[in-house]
Write an enzyme that holds these catalytic residues in place. Structure first.
Site, short mmCIF file in Angstrom:
data_model
loop_
_atom_site.label_atom_id
_atom_site.label_comp_id
_atom_site.label_asym_id
_atom_site.label_seq_id
_atom_site.Cartn_x
_atom_site.Cartn_y
_atom_site.Cartn_z
NE ARG A 8 -3.69 2.13 2.60
CZ ARG A 8 -4.44 2.42 3.65
NH1 ARG A 8 -4.35 1.68 4.74
NH2 ARG A 8 -5.26 3.44 3.61
CG HIS A 9 -1.18 4.82 -0.88
ND1 HIS A 9 -1.47 5.64 0.20
CD2 HIS A 9 -2.37 4.29 -1.25
CE1 HIS A 9 -2.76 5.63 0.45
NE2 HIS A 9 -3.34 4.81 -0.41
CG ASN A 15 -4.41 7.56 4.06
OD1 ASN A 15 -3.50 7.58 3.24
ND2 ASN A 15 -5.52 6.89 3.85
CD GLN A 21 -6.46 9.21 0.47
OE1 GLN A 21 -5.77 10.06 -0.05
NE2 GLN A 21 -5.96 8.14 1.06
NE ARG A 59 -4.84 7.25 -2.32
CZ ARG A 59 -5.84 7.69 -3.07
NH1 ARG A 59 -5.76 8.88 -3.63
NH2 ARG A 59 -6.90 6.94 -3.27
CD GLU A 83 -8.84 2.18 -3.11
OE1 GLU A 83 -8.98 1.09 -3.69
OE2 GLU A 83 -8.56 2.29 -1.89
#
Length: 194
Positions: A8-9, A15, A21, A59, A83
């Site tokens: 994951r970023h 966050n 997001q 991101r 995403e």
């Protein structure tokens, strides 16, 4: 046998504020997210990655770029790794999502089969749609890339939906976890989380 590492970023300001997001918010990494990405890069550099594929969102691209530089490997953007779309739930906190969508949210949060086909209006993706997209994208990458160790930098919901395909049920995906899959021919299997 090929190895695929999903990660994951790093964290963004959204966050840090506990806001969803989705694909409609394209924030860069927060300073904390940059530090997380450097720490992740240090761990990933020991795994022998040959290439990284990334979501087109800032991101993920920033995180993937930090990791790719640390590993001295190429980085490829893939639009299918974006995403999921959470419709009108994007930008809200979990409490706000429950308040605005009291009938949808419990099913969305569920990791059971009965929650796979719910989505947020107006144009949200279901977990099944995200899962189908991710598995197809991973298989396409495997079919077209000759490298034996591949990294994929994506997002929380995509990792969660991908892991559900293998029966792994995680409600939360930490920013510092690395999830390993193995592929032989077109057969994928989940191996471990690091």
């Amino acid at each position: 046998m090929k190895k695929i590492y999903l990660f994951r970023h790093g964290k963004t300001q959204m966050n840090l504020k506990g806001r969803w997001q989705g694909s409609g918010n394209d924030e860069p990494l927060a300073e904390e997210g940059k530090v997380q990405s450097e720490e992740l890069a240090n761990r990933i550099s020991k795994l022998g990655l040959k290439i990284i594929y990334t979501s087109p969102l800032k991101r993920a691209k920033e995180t993937a770029n930090i990791v790719a530089k640390a590993c001295n490997i190429p980085l490829v953007e893939n639009k299918n790794l974006i995403e999921g779309c959470f419709g009108d739930a994007e930008g809200l906190t979990l409490a706000q999502v429950y308040e605005k969508f009291p009938d949808i949210t419990p099913h969305w949060q569920s990791l059971e089969e009965d929650g796979m086909d719910v989505c947020f209006p107006p144009n949200g993706e279901t977990k099944r749609q995200m899962q189908t997209r991710m598995i197809a994208t991973i298989k396409e990458i495997l079919a077209n890339d000759t490298n034996d160790v591949i990294g994929i930098c994506i997002h929380s919901a995509l990792i969660r939906c991908t892991l559900l395909y293998f029966g792994e049920k995680l409600l939360s995906i930490p920013h510092d976890k690395i999830f390993m899959l193995e592929a032989e021919d077109s057969n994928l299997r989940f191996v471990e989380a690091k």
